[in-house]
Design a protein around this motif. Structure first.
Motif, PDB file in Angstrom:
ATOM      1  N   ALA A 168       4.907  -1.113   0.088  1.00  0.00           N
ATOM      2  CA  ALA A 168       3.569  -0.583  -0.202  1.00  0.00           C
ATOM      3  C   ALA A 168       3.415   0.826   0.362  1.00  0.00           C
ATOM      4  N   ALA A 216      -1.705   1.371  -6.227  1.00  0.00           N
ATOM      5  CA  ALA A 216      -2.323   0.335  -5.401  1.00  0.00           C
ATOM      6  C   ALA A 216      -2.208  -1.027  -6.071  1.00  0.00           C
ATOM      7  N   ALA A 263       1.379  -2.231  -5.743  1.00  0.00           N
ATOM      8  CA  ALA A 263       1.655  -2.735  -4.392  1.00  0.00           C
ATOM      9  C   ALA A 263       1.040  -4.120  -4.209  1.00  0.00           C
ATOM     10  N   ALA A 264      -0.175  -4.315  -4.710  1.00  0.00           N
ATOM     11  CA  ALA A 264      -0.829  -5.626  -4.622  1.00  0.00           C
ATOM     12  C   ALA A 264      -0.024  -6.674  -5.394  1.00  0.00           C
ATOM     13  N   ALA A 306      -2.374  -1.838   0.262  1.00  0.00           N
ATOM     14  CA  ALA A 306      -2.781  -1.755  -1.151  1.00  0.00           C
ATOM     15  C   ALA A 306      -4.283  -1.515  -1.254  1.00  0.00           C
TER      16      ALA A 306
END
Length: 187
Positions: A27, A68, A71-72, A159
């Motif tokens: 992340a 983001a 990454a999540a 994230a």
């Protein structure tokens, strides 16, 4: 210089994050990539009109939003399918990334009150320092608890921080938003 630092750190962190099986490092590497893109767009915007600076910030915000979400997704994937993060790898890489991000903040400090594109760069750099500290703490917790949960939690938090930064930049880049809005949002 900022672009170079973040580009090198993105490559190093993504490779080492995959080797270490750390969602926190992955992340953070994605965040480094977003920063490199932001610095590229900010460099482009230097000397251009306020409208072009805001457009550069808007593109940066959308890019950070996409990263983001990526990454999540990785955090969720590793939660479902498992991972075995290497805590000492996480800590070592995060310390190097922290040093790199503090150097970026020092370089940006005198420009943080400039155009919206520079304010966007400042937000991204401060988020990075927070993320690096979080990965270090998560690495310590992974070592102490022998659990992957701290790594997944910090990956999720990073994230969210990246997502929040993206929303701040997108608000800041609206045509009707004055550059003073950032100061109000930070307080």
């Amino acid at each position: 210089i900022l672009l170079l630092i973040n580009g090198v750190m993105f490559v190093a962190e993504i490779i080492l994050g995959l080797i270490a099986e750390s969602t926190g490092l992955i992340a953070d590497s994605v965040d480094m990539f977003a920063d490199a893109a932001v610095y590229s767009l900010s460099l482009y915007a230097v000397g251009h009109s306020v409208a072009k600076q805001k457009n550069a910030a808007k593109v940066s915000g959308y890019l950070q939003l996409i990263l983001a979400l990526g990454a999540a997704f990785e955090v969720i994937r590793r939660f479902i399918f498992g991972s075995e993060p290497e805590p000492y790898f996480m800590i070592g890489v995060a310390i190097v990334a922290l040093i790199a991000n503090v150097a970026c903040m020092i370089l940006l400090a005198k420009h943080r009150d400039g155009g919206v594109h520079m304010k966007a760069s400042w937000i991204f750099s401060t988020n990075d320092v927070i993320a690096n500290a979080g990965v270090i703490i998560a690495g310590i917790l992974v070592a102490v608890t022998a659990s992957r949960i701290p790594d997944l939690v910090i990956g999720g938090i990073i994230a969210l921080v990246v997502f929040r930064g993206a929303l701040q930049i997108l608000r800041l880049s609206r045509p009707s938003v004055k550059s003073q809005t950032l100061t109000t949002m930070e307080e």
